[in-house]
Design a protein around this motif. Structure first.
Motif, short mmCIF file in Angstrom:
data_model
loop_
_atom_site.label_atom_id
_atom_site.label_comp_id
_atom_site.label_asym_id
_atom_site.label_seq_id
_atom_site.Cartn_x
_atom_site.Cartn_y
_atom_site.Cartn_z
N TYR A 169 0.85 -1.19 0.00
CA TYR A 169 0.00 0.00 0.00
C TYR A 169 0.88 1.23 0.00
N PHE A 170 0.75 2.05 -1.03
CA PHE A 170 1.54 3.27 -1.13
C PHE A 170 0.69 4.45 -0.66
N PRO A 171 1.06 5.09 0.43
CA PRO A 171 0.28 6.24 0.92
C PRO A 171 0.24 7.34 -0.12
N PRO A 172 -0.86 8.10 -0.17
CA PRO A 172 -0.92 9.22 -1.13
C PRO A 172 0.10 10.27 -0.79
N PRO A 173 0.62 10.99 -1.78
CA PRO A 173 1.65 12.02 -1.52
C PRO A 173 1.10 13.13 -0.65
N ARG A 174 1.95 13.62 0.23
CA ARG A 174 1.56 14.72 1.10
C ARG A 174 1.65 16.05 0.36
N GLY A 175 0.99 17.05 0.90
CA GLY A 175 1.00 18.35 0.24
C GLY A 175 2.37 19.00 0.25
N LYS A 176 3.07 18.88 1.38
CA LYS A 176 4.37 19.51 1.50
C LYS A 176 5.45 18.57 1.01
N ARG A 177 6.24 19.00 0.07
CA ARG A 177 7.30 18.17 -0.50
C ARG A 177 8.66 18.73 -0.10
N SER A 178 9.66 17.86 -0.10
CA SER A 178 11.01 18.32 0.21
C SER A 178 11.57 19.08 -0.99
N PRO A 179 12.53 19.98 -0.78
CA PRO A 179 13.13 20.73 -1.90
C PRO A 179 13.76 19.80 -2.93
N ALA A 224 12.80 16.76 -3.72
CA ALA A 224 11.76 16.14 -4.52
C ALA A 224 11.21 17.11 -5.56
N LEU A 225 11.01 18.38 -5.16
CA LEU A 225 10.51 19.37 -6.09
C LEU A 225 11.49 19.59 -7.24
N LYS A 226 12.77 19.57 -6.90
CA LYS A 226 13.78 19.77 -7.93
C LYS A 226 13.78 18.62 -8.93
N PRO A 252 7.45 21.36 -11.01
CA PRO A 252 6.19 21.84 -10.40
C PRO A 252 4.94 21.17 -10.97
N ARG A 253 4.95 20.66 -12.21
CA ARG A 253 3.71 20.18 -12.82
C ARG A 253 3.58 18.66 -12.86
N LYS A 254 4.71 17.97 -12.84
CA LYS A 254 4.67 16.52 -12.99
C LYS A 254 4.13 15.86 -11.73
N PRO A 255 3.09 15.03 -11.85
CA PRO A 255 2.56 14.34 -10.66
C PRO A 255 3.58 13.32 -10.17
N PRO A 256 3.63 13.08 -8.88
CA PRO A 256 4.65 12.17 -8.33
C PRO A 256 4.38 10.73 -8.72
N VAL A 315 5.71 6.51 -8.18
CA VAL A 315 6.21 5.71 -7.07
C VAL A 315 7.73 5.86 -6.95
N VAL A 316 8.41 5.97 -8.08
CA VAL A 316 9.86 6.16 -8.04
C VAL A 316 10.21 7.51 -7.43
N ASP A 317 9.43 8.56 -7.77
CA ASP A 317 9.64 9.87 -7.15
C ASP A 317 9.49 9.77 -5.64
N GLU A 318 8.43 9.06 -5.21
CA GLU A 318 8.19 8.90 -3.77
C GLU A 318 9.31 8.10 -3.12
N PHE A 319 9.80 7.08 -3.83
CA PHE A 319 10.90 6.26 -3.34
C PHE A 319 12.15 7.11 -3.10
#
Length: 470
Positions: free
Chosen positions: A78-88, A90-92, A96-100, A102-106
């Motif tokens: 079960y992969f939790p949904p992404p939180r609103g606040k992201r680390s710098p 991850a944003l980099k 800004p537009r690409k949805p996260p 699973v690899v991004d979350e990893f």
């Protein structure tokens, strides 16, 4: 005289008694030789049948031993949904537009998904704790040595030393702070050196220390702490009696792109660093070395900006390359080669080129190590779709043959943690060779000639008892 001989021959052949005697002798000889032939055929058939029965017995015995390793184990996470606040970071990476994904979350150290793949130290594999978990591999968990410290041998390889009947695991020691050399630079750790661990059973590892150390004072040295040392591999030279280490040597910007060579009289070092160079005059990044059955050794490395692999034999002393080189997997952009051999066929696992992000592994095969090499598809089995498309969120580094279990190997991979490289994890999983390849091949008119390479996902697994003598 001639006429007399002819008359005698005609007279003899025309005599009925002589004809019967001659015919009888021929018939008896024919019968005797026929019986001898039948006996020989029966004997040969029985020998062949006996060998077949022995092969079937050995094969069935091997299957019974390895059946548990080859079970397909599914993984429903079960992969939790992404939180609103992201680390710098991850944003980099994401923008800004690409949805996260699973690899991004990893890759995002602030994500709950990240924590799933890097479990807490409380779940570490500890060889000092005996009980139900003894001798079990837990891919992705922290793995402790006999002193209770996390093993530091990343991007490494295994040497089995026949003289001491001991396994030696060499790899990058990344037990330092992770940082970026500059704003756009990759995550890195200062060179600490190459660690060595020894084991008799491939599970309980004793720390033999740093056998090739970084250089702290001489900034011009290849091993200065500000540079890069990756993917060390060691082989033994039967003629010189020396252990030879090859590795990827680079600067902080990855522009040096060379190989380095070091030697030692002992598997536990210390190793003496000799030099670095660009093999065959080409850039070299991810690399490995392979020692064949006949004692010849080869260098395989990613080149031409990682767009292809090069392979070539080493000199007899293993300290340099010869002038012979072949380009393989041209324009396929593969790296992290891990080679092994089975029943005269060469196999290789490679990774795609996506930096620290995991990607889909591919298996390749060749009749000659110099090629041509054919791609056979994704070797990963089990887990789930995202696991198979990311090599179980890891990257290949080495394949270990299992003594006593022909066709069975251990696939070694690293689950990189770019936010904290010292916390990168080891993914050891069973690998087998057998069955038909699942993709058409380039050089054989679409008919696969090689057996399939399969890497099986297991959340928890261990080697069969008596695997060294199975």
């Amino acid at each position: 005289m001639v006429e007399t001989a002819r008359s005698l021959t005609v007279a003899v052949n025309s005599h009925p008694v002589v004809r019967v005697l001659l015919g009888s002798r021929c018939s008896v000889s024919l019968i005797v030789w026929s019986l001898v032939g039948c006996i020989l055929m029966i004997h040969f058939y029985s020998l062949i049948h006996q060998k077949d029965r022995e092969k079937i017995h050995i094969g069935s015995s091997h299957l019974s031993v390895t059946r548990e390793l080859e079970e397909v184990e599914e993984e429903n996470l079960y992969f939790p949904p992404p939180r609103g606040k992201r680390s710098p970071h991850a944003l980099k990476r994401r923008g800004p537009r690409k949805p996260p994904s699973v690899v991004d979350e990893f890759l995002d150290e602030s994500s709950e998904v990240h924590a799933l793949f890097f479990p807490h130290r409380k779940s570490a594999v500890n060889p000092n704790k005996k009980g139900n978990d003894s001798m079990y591999y837990y891919p992705g968990r922290l793995w402790l040595d006999t002193e209770g410290n996390p093993i530091q041998a990343h991007g490494g390889g295994i040497l089995f030393d026949e003289r001491t009947e001991t396994y030696y695991w060499y790899g990058e020691n990344k037990d330092g702070p992770t940082y970026q050399a500059h704003r756009k630079g990759a995550a890195r750790v200062d060179i600490i050196g190459v660690s060595c661990y020894s084991s008799k059973d491939l599970w309980e590892w004793t720390n033999e220390g740093v056998v090739l150390s970084g250089e702290e004072t001489n900034a011009s040295h290849d091993l200065h702490v500000s540079n890069v040392l990756e993917r060390p591999k060691v082989i033994y030279n039967d003629v010189s009696g020396r252990y030879v280490m090859w590795m990827h040597i680079d600067d902080a910007n990855y522009t040096k792109a060379s190989v380095g060579v070091a030697v030692s009289d002992s598997p536990t070092g210390p190793f003496t660093y000799l030099y670095s160079f660009r093999p065959h005059g080409f850039d070299s990044r991810d690399m490995t070395i392979f020692k064949d059955d006949d004692g010849k050794a080869y260098l395989i490395y990613s080149s031409e900006d990682n767009s292809e692999l090069h392979v070539g034999p080493l000199t007899d002393d293993y300290l340099n390359v010869t002038s012979v080189m072949r380009r393989i997997l041209v324009a396929q952009h593969r790296e992290a080669p891990a080679l092994f051999k089975y029943q005269g066929t060469y196999y290789m696992i490679t990774s795609g080129c996506t930096g620290w992000a995991p990607n889909r592994a591919l298996a390749h095969a060749a009749e000659s190590i110099m090629g041509p090499w054919e791609t056979m598809g994704n070797p990963c089995i089990g887990g789930n779709k995202i696991f198979r498309s990311t090599t179980f969120f890891a990257q290949s580094t080495f394949v270990v043959p299992l003594l006593g279990l022909p066709g069975s190997f251990i696939f070694m991979a690293d689950r990189w943690n770019p936010s904290e490289l010292r916390d990168s994890r080891y993914m050891w999983l069973p690998l087998t060779v057998g069955g038909m390849a699942d993709e058409p091949l380039e050089y054989n008119f679409g008919f696969p000639l090689w057996s399939r390479v399969s890497i099986y996902w297991h959340r928890r697994w261990r080697l069969p008892e008596g695997w060294r003598t199975a």
